[in-house]
Design a protein around this motif. Structure first.
Motif, short mmCIF file in Angstrom:
data_model
loop_
_atom_site.label_atom_id
_atom_site.label_comp_id
_atom_site.label_asym_id
_atom_site.label_seq_id
_atom_site.Cartn_x
_atom_site.Cartn_y
_atom_site.Cartn_z
N HIS A 182 0.23 5.15 -1.28
CA HIS A 182 -0.26 5.97 -0.17
C HIS A 182 0.88 6.39 0.74
O HIS A 182 1.74 5.58 1.08
N CYS A 226 0.83 -1.21 0.00
CA CYS A 226 0.00 0.00 0.00
C CYS A 226 0.87 1.26 0.00
O CYS A 226 0.44 2.32 -0.49
N ASP A 249 -3.02 0.37 5.28
CA ASP A 249 -2.09 -0.74 5.13
C ASP A 249 -2.94 -1.99 4.97
O ASP A 249 -4.03 -2.10 5.56
N LEU A 250 -2.46 -2.94 4.21
CA LEU A 250 -3.23 -4.17 3.99
C LEU A 250 -3.53 -4.87 5.31
O LEU A 250 -4.56 -5.55 5.44
#
Length: 455
Positions: free
Chosen positions: A51, A47, A56-57
């Protein structure tokens, strides 16, 4: 060590995806072997490719397979009928369309491993009818980023870059030629002196002189990388801890170093008090200072996760122009060097009056000759933004009203990005503006046309 461990984790995910067992894997077993390593990794997910912060994943993962699946399903991030079309997978693979080829290449293996891990786990979950049809999870334990959707979008790197182009890159010629090598044309005879000056500074101070690169993307990447490497007590170009103490802002507003006993200029300083061998290139509180300050403060909050809800996000809707407004003959009681904001209003035929909403503004200081002048920034509405150029806009010529607001209480010292724009201006003027480009083609308003409130 962390990078080595993460590389092993990614390799494990990939290796797991290339082997199959005789027994059909359960959602829980796939989750433990492929999703939990992502959740437990000390490193950020892919991510970070797109970003600066806020997502965040790991944010989408709960401690158990069941809770994670139900949470994603209930939020519409999993398509139980077409698992490969699940939105969470589309979010992961968005990095494939990144215009930054280097970032795309760096994160490619990590992103592919994350995608296949989630795709395999979601496929296993969607084959479990009891799981697919289970009751909704309690919202209080649902997975997802703490930041709002508006904040996540605002901290996307492409949005930050667009803002950088409008607020910083568009003003780069203030730093010509010392910090803008790409703008020097060796074939142009008029650039002979600037080229010589630039070479002298690079020979003396090194490549750090080349602040602005060939493209805004390269420039922003360089500024961020440089600012992460602190050199002694030197302030960084971008100071996320104290944005208004960034060298990117302090240097162009600083005076030349003091002279020594022999009359020679001292060395420029990158610690307080900052000095600049090029001298003052923009004045504190002029329109460029305001744009630089706005971007630096926004970047600091975006990069450090300082935004939590959409209400805190600035409009970030200023677009530069080369149109200049100059107003002469201001009231004698307006203090010298006080700050003035000028807003441009069009006529609204439906209201049969000047529109209450300005189309542009500038900010400047009152000179000892009771004059102000500054370049305009277009104030874009939400439905205009897709049609505007981040590198510069043109305002059509026409009759406009200028409204002047004097910063009498010096509120801009603590809030440099604020737009004053009170109900009643401190002065106004109506002009037929040509809106041509450059200071020599400024739209000039003589003092006799400036009106005070009630006059």
């Amino acid at each position: 060590m962390q990078r080595t461990a993460y590389a092993i984790f990614v390799a494990t995910l990939i290796a797991f995806g290339t082997h199959s067992s005789a027994a059909e894997p359960t959602p829980a077993s796939v989750f433990e072997q492929r999703i939990m390593p992502i959740f437990n990794s000390p490193n950020p997910s892919s991510c970070v490719q797109c970003h600066l912060s806020s997502v965040d994943l790991k944010d989408y993962i709960r401690p158990s397979s069941r809770e994670t699946f139900l949470s994603l399903r209930d939020q519409g991030l999993v398509d139980v009928d077409r698992p490969r079309d699940s939105k969470i997978l589309h979010l992961i693979e968005m990095g494939d369309s990144d215009s930054d080829s280097l970032a795309k290449r760096i994160h490619a293996k990590n992103r592919a491993a994350e995608y296949e891990a989630f795709a395999s786990w979601i496929a296993a979950c969607c084959q479990d009818s009891e799981l697919v049809n289970a009751a909704a999870i309690q919202p209080s334990i649902a997975a997802g980023p703490k930041a709002s959707v508006e904040v996540i979008r605002h901290t996307r790197k492409d949005r930050v870059l667009d803002s950088f182009v409008r607020n910083i890159w568009s003003q780069r010629m203030r730093c010509f030629p010392c910090h803008t090598p790409a703008e020097i044309d060796a074939e142009n005879a008029m650039h002979a002196k600037p080229l010589e000056r630039h070479k002298e500074f690079v020979a003396k101070f090194g490549a750090k002189m080349n602040v602005f690169k060939e493209t805004p993307e390269q420039t922003l990447q360089s500024l961020i990388a440089s600012s992460r490497k602190r050199h002694g007590n030197d302030l960084p170009l971008i100071n996320v801890d104290a944005p208004l103490q960034s060298l990117l802002l302090l240097k162009p507003t600083a005076k030349v170093p003091a002279k020594d006993a022999n009359g020679n200029l001292g060395k420029p300083s990158s610690v307080a008090p900052v000095s600049h061998l090029g001298g003052i290139k923009m004045h504190t509180d002029d329109q460029s200072y305001k744009a630089f300050a706005a971007w630096l403060q926004d970047y600091a909050l975006a990069a450090t996760g300082g935004y939590r809800d959409g209400n805190a996000i600035p409009k970030d809707n200023w677009y530069p122009t080369e149109h200049v407004i100059r107003i002469k003959g201001l009231p004698a009681d307006w203090p010298n060097l006080s700050t003035v904001q000028i807003f441009v209003h069009r006529w609204d035929s439906e209201l049969d009056d000047w529109s209450p909403t300005p189309i542009a503004f500038t900010q400047c200081k009152v000179t000892p000759r009771k004059m102000v002048n500054g370049s305009l920034f277009v104030i874009a509405t939400d439905d205009q933004r897709d049609d505007l150029s981040p590198e510069g806009e043109t305002i059509p010529a026409g009759r406009v009203q200028l409204r002047l607001y004097l910063d009498r209480d010096e509120v801009l010292r603590d809030q440099p990005t604020m737009l004053i724009h009170r109900d009643v201006p401190d002065a106004s003027a109506v002009i037929d503006a040509k809106f041509e480009k450059g200071f020599k083609n400024a739209d000039v308003v003589e003092g006799e046309h400036v009106r005070m409130p009630g006059v």
